[in-house]
Design a protein around this motif. Sequence first.
Motif, PDB file in Angstrom:
ATOM      1  N   ARG A 129       0.844  -1.197   0.000  1.00 14.74           N
ATOM      2  CA  ARG A 129       0.000   0.000   0.000  1.00 14.74           C
ATOM      3  C   ARG A 129       0.873   1.239   0.000  1.00 14.74           C
ATOM      4  NH1 ARG A 129      -5.654  -1.001   1.728  1.00 14.74           N
ATOM      5  NH2 ARG A 129      -5.708  -3.195   2.190  1.00 14.74           N
ATOM      6  N   VAL A 130       0.353   2.302  -0.606  1.00 14.73           N
ATOM      7  CA  VAL A 130       1.024   3.599  -0.606  1.00 14.73           C
ATOM      8  C   VAL A 130       0.039   4.615  -0.050  1.00 14.73           C
ATOM      9  CG1 VAL A 130       2.071   5.414  -2.021  1.00 14.73           C
ATOM     10  CG2 VAL A 130       2.382   3.011  -2.655  1.00 14.73           C
ATOM     11  N   TYR A 131       0.493   5.383   0.926  1.00 15.03           N
ATOM     12  CA  TYR A 131      -0.326   6.439   1.521  1.00 15.03           C
ATOM     13  C   TYR A 131       0.358   7.782   1.288  1.00 15.03           C
ATOM     14  CZ  TYR A 131      -2.291   2.474   4.071  1.00 15.03           C
ATOM     15  OH  TYR A 131      -2.868   1.271   4.392  1.00 15.03           O
ATOM     16  N   PHE A 132      -0.361   8.724   0.711  1.00 11.23           N
ATOM     17  CA  PHE A 132       0.099  10.105   0.585  1.00 11.23           C
ATOM     18  C   PHE A 132      -0.456  10.820   1.811  1.00 11.23           C
ATOM     19  CE2 PHE A 132      -0.915  14.437  -1.153  1.00 11.23           C
ATOM     20  CZ  PHE A 132       0.399  14.889  -1.170  1.00 11.23           C
ATOM     21  N   VAL A 133       0.409  11.408   2.633  1.00  8.87           N
ATOM     22  CA  VAL A 133      -0.011  11.906   3.938  1.00  8.87           C
ATOM     23  C   VAL A 133       0.417  13.353   4.164  1.00  8.87           C
ATOM     24  CG1 VAL A 133       0.009   9.599   4.975  1.00  8.87           C
ATOM     25  CG2 VAL A 133       2.076  11.003   5.062  1.00  8.87           C
ATOM     26  N   ALA A 134      -0.219  13.971   5.144  1.00 12.82           N
ATOM     27  CA  ALA A 134       0.177  15.294   5.605  1.00 12.82           C
ATOM     28  C   ALA A 134       1.093  15.114   6.811  1.00 12.82           C
ATOM     29  CB  ALA A 134      -1.057  16.104   6.004  1.00 12.82           C
ATOM     30  N   GLY A 135       1.851  16.142   7.119  1.00 16.59           N
ATOM     31  CA  GLY A 135       2.747  16.082   8.269  1.00 16.59           C
ATOM     32  C   GLY A 135       4.183  16.216   7.828  1.00 16.59           C
ATOM     33  N   ASP A 136       5.094  15.684   8.618  1.00 18.39           N
ATOM     34  CA  ASP A 136       6.513  15.847   8.306  1.00 18.39           C
ATOM     35  C   ASP A 136       7.026  14.829   7.294  1.00 18.39           C
ATOM     36  OD1 ASP A 136       6.433  13.668  10.003  1.00 18.39           O
ATOM     37  OD2 ASP A 136       8.213  14.239  11.125  1.00 18.39           O
ATOM     38  N   ARG A 137       6.171  13.937   6.826  1.00 18.68           N
ATOM     39  CA  ARG A 137       6.510  12.981   5.761  1.00 18.68           C
ATOM     40  C   ARG A 137       5.526  13.163   4.625  1.00 18.68           C
ATOM     41  NH1 ARG A 137      11.537  11.043   7.158  1.00 18.68           N
ATOM     42  NH2 ARG A 137      11.556  11.073   9.408  1.00 18.68           N
ATOM     43  N   ASP A 138       5.908  12.720   3.458  1.00 16.07           N
ATOM     44  CA  ASP A 138       5.032  12.837   2.298  1.00 16.07           C
ATOM     45  C   ASP A 138       4.305  11.536   1.982  1.00 16.07           C
ATOM     46  OD1 ASP A 138       5.664  15.620   1.469  1.00 16.07           O
ATOM     47  OD2 ASP A 138       7.682  14.780   1.291  1.00 16.07           O
ATOM     48  N   PHE A 139       5.002  10.416   2.169  1.00 18.95           N
ATOM     49  CA  PHE A 139       4.417   9.113   1.858  1.00 18.95           C
ATOM     50  C   PHE A 139       4.732   8.120   2.964  1.00 18.95           C
ATOM     51  CE2 PHE A 139       4.936  11.027  -2.325  1.00 18.95           C
ATOM     52  CZ  PHE A 139       3.731  10.733  -2.930  1.00 18.95           C
ATOM     53  N   LEU A 140       3.780   7.214   3.184  1.00 18.02           N
ATOM     54  CA  LEU A 140       4.006   6.017   3.984  1.00 18.02           C
ATOM     55  C   LEU A 140       3.867   4.854   3.012  1.00 18.02           C
ATOM     56  CD1 LEU A 140       1.845   6.699   7.167  1.00 18.02           C
ATOM     57  CD2 LEU A 140       4.267   7.191   6.798  1.00 18.02           C
ATOM     58  N   LEU A 141       4.863   4.007   2.998  1.00 20.58           N
ATOM     59  CA  LEU A 141       4.891   2.877   2.077  1.00 20.58           C
ATOM     60  C   LEU A 141       4.874   1.596   2.894  1.00 20.58           C
ATOM     61  CD1 LEU A 141       5.286   1.770  -0.825  1.00 20.58           C
ATOM     62  CD2 LEU A 141       7.760   1.938  -0.406  1.00 20.58           C
ATOM     63  N   HIS A 142       3.845   0.776   2.705  1.00 21.85           N
ATOM     64  CA  HIS A 142       3.749  -0.520   3.374  1.00 21.85           C
ATOM     65  C   HIS A 142       4.333  -1.553   2.416  1.00 21.85           C
ATOM     66  CE1 HIS A 142       0.929  -3.883   5.100  1.00 21.85           C
ATOM     67  NE2 HIS A 142       2.200  -4.107   5.372  1.00 21.85           N
ATOM     68  N   VAL A 143       5.380  -2.236   2.859  1.00 20.06           N
ATOM     69  CA  VAL A 143       6.033  -3.243   2.027  1.00 20.06           C
ATOM     70  C   VAL A 143       6.041  -4.588   2.729  1.00 20.06           C
ATOM     71  CG1 VAL A 143       7.510  -1.548   0.855  1.00 20.06           C
ATOM     72  CG2 VAL A 143       8.362  -2.734   2.890  1.00 20.06           C
ATOM     73  N   ALA A 144       6.167  -5.649   1.936  1.00 14.27           N
ATOM     74  CA  ALA A 144       6.347  -7.006   2.443  1.00 14.27           C
ATOM     75  C   ALA A 144       7.482  -7.638   1.636  1.00 14.27           C
ATOM     76  CB  ALA A 144       5.065  -7.819   2.306  1.00 14.27           C
ATOM     77  N   VAL A 145       8.451  -8.197   2.350  1.00 13.65           N
ATOM     78  CA  VAL A 145       9.638  -8.773   1.710  1.00 13.65           C
ATOM     79  C   VAL A 145       9.990 -10.096   2.371  1.00 13.65           C
ATOM     80  CG1 VAL A 145      10.566  -6.535   0.970  1.00 13.65           C
ATOM     81  CG2 VAL A 145      11.154  -7.435   3.232  1.00 13.65           C
ATOM     82  N   HIS A 146      10.905 -10.827   1.738  1.00 13.88           N
ATOM     83  CA  HIS A 146      11.296 -12.139   2.250  1.00 13.88           C
ATOM     84  C   HIS A 146      12.112 -12.063   3.536  1.00 13.88           C
ATOM     85  CE1 HIS A 146      10.331 -13.210  -1.952  1.00 13.88           C
ATOM     86  NE2 HIS A 146       9.888 -14.303  -1.376  1.00 13.88           N
ATOM     87  N   ASP A 147      13.048 -11.125   3.589  1.00 12.48           N
ATOM     88  CA  ASP A 147      13.950 -11.078   4.748  1.00 12.48           C
ATOM     89  C   ASP A 147      14.526  -9.677   4.906  1.00 12.48           C
ATOM     90  OD1 ASP A 147      16.017 -10.880   2.795  1.00 12.48           O
ATOM     91  OD2 ASP A 147      16.234 -13.066   2.768  1.00 12.48           O
ATOM     92  N   VAL A 148      15.355  -9.477   5.934  1.00  9.76           N
ATOM     93  CA  VAL A 148      15.907  -8.148   6.199  1.00  9.76           C
ATOM     94  C   VAL A 148      16.834  -7.683   5.076  1.00  9.76           C
ATOM     95  CG1 VAL A 148      15.604  -8.223   8.698  1.00  9.76           C
ATOM     96  CG2 VAL A 148      17.712  -9.099   7.692  1.00  9.76           C
ATOM     97  N   ASP A 149      17.489  -8.595   4.390  1.00 11.89           N
ATOM     98  CA  ASP A 149      18.322  -8.190   3.258  1.00 11.89           C
ATOM     99  C   ASP A 149      17.474  -7.569   2.150  1.00 11.89           C
ATOM    100  OD1 ASP A 149      20.691  -9.022   4.455  1.00 11.89           O
ATOM    101  OD2 ASP A 149      20.554 -11.040   3.596  1.00 11.89           O
ATOM    102  N   ASP A 150      16.305  -8.157   1.894  1.00  6.69           N
ATOM    103  CA  ASP A 150      15.388  -7.585   0.903  1.00  6.69           C
ATOM    104  C   ASP A 150      14.882  -6.217   1.356  1.00  6.69           C
ATOM    105  OD1 ASP A 150      15.642  -9.751  -0.779  1.00  6.69           O
ATOM    106  OD2 ASP A 150      13.691 -10.632  -0.257  1.00  6.69           O
TER     107      ASP A 150
END
Length: 163
Positions: free
Chosen positions: A105-126
């Motif tokens: 998911r991608v969220y365009f937000v107000a505040g001190d950030r512009d986007f929140l990006l929800h990601v899912a990956v295999h491991d910490v290296d990814d």
Amino acid sequence: MTGGNPASEIRLDGLDHAILRVLERDARISNRELAERVHAPESTCHKRVRALVASGVITGFHAEIDPAALGLAIEAIIMIRLHAHARGDLRGFQRYLESLPATRRVYFVAGDRDFLLHVAVHDVDDLRAVVSDTISVRPEVAATNTSLVFDYALRRRTRDTVG
């Protein structure tokens, strides 16, 4: 980013709200069961759901997939702040984020950030690769901050209501 929302101009009554609450928890429910839960005739429920879809109040029906079932053991929220000069093409940057394979998911937000990006990956290296080698190297990006997701309420609610 998306302009006016025609669905926000629709007048919803108590039955519409009841239907939406039930469908939000279980979109696979039969029309008969929906009618029973909201105490309305089946034909009325069917017409109301069709009208809610046609008006854009209901934007789709989908399956909520557990990322771990796909081998995606790590979920994170990446908070992204863009440089001021890069804010002229927010839609383009959003499309870029949406195109990343790890994006949920991608969220365009107000505040001190512009986007929140929800990601899912295999491991910490990814995850490191997504943050350090993919997003942070973009010239538009001023800063990122990453938080791991341990759990979220929607997942529990879905598990509790799907039989």
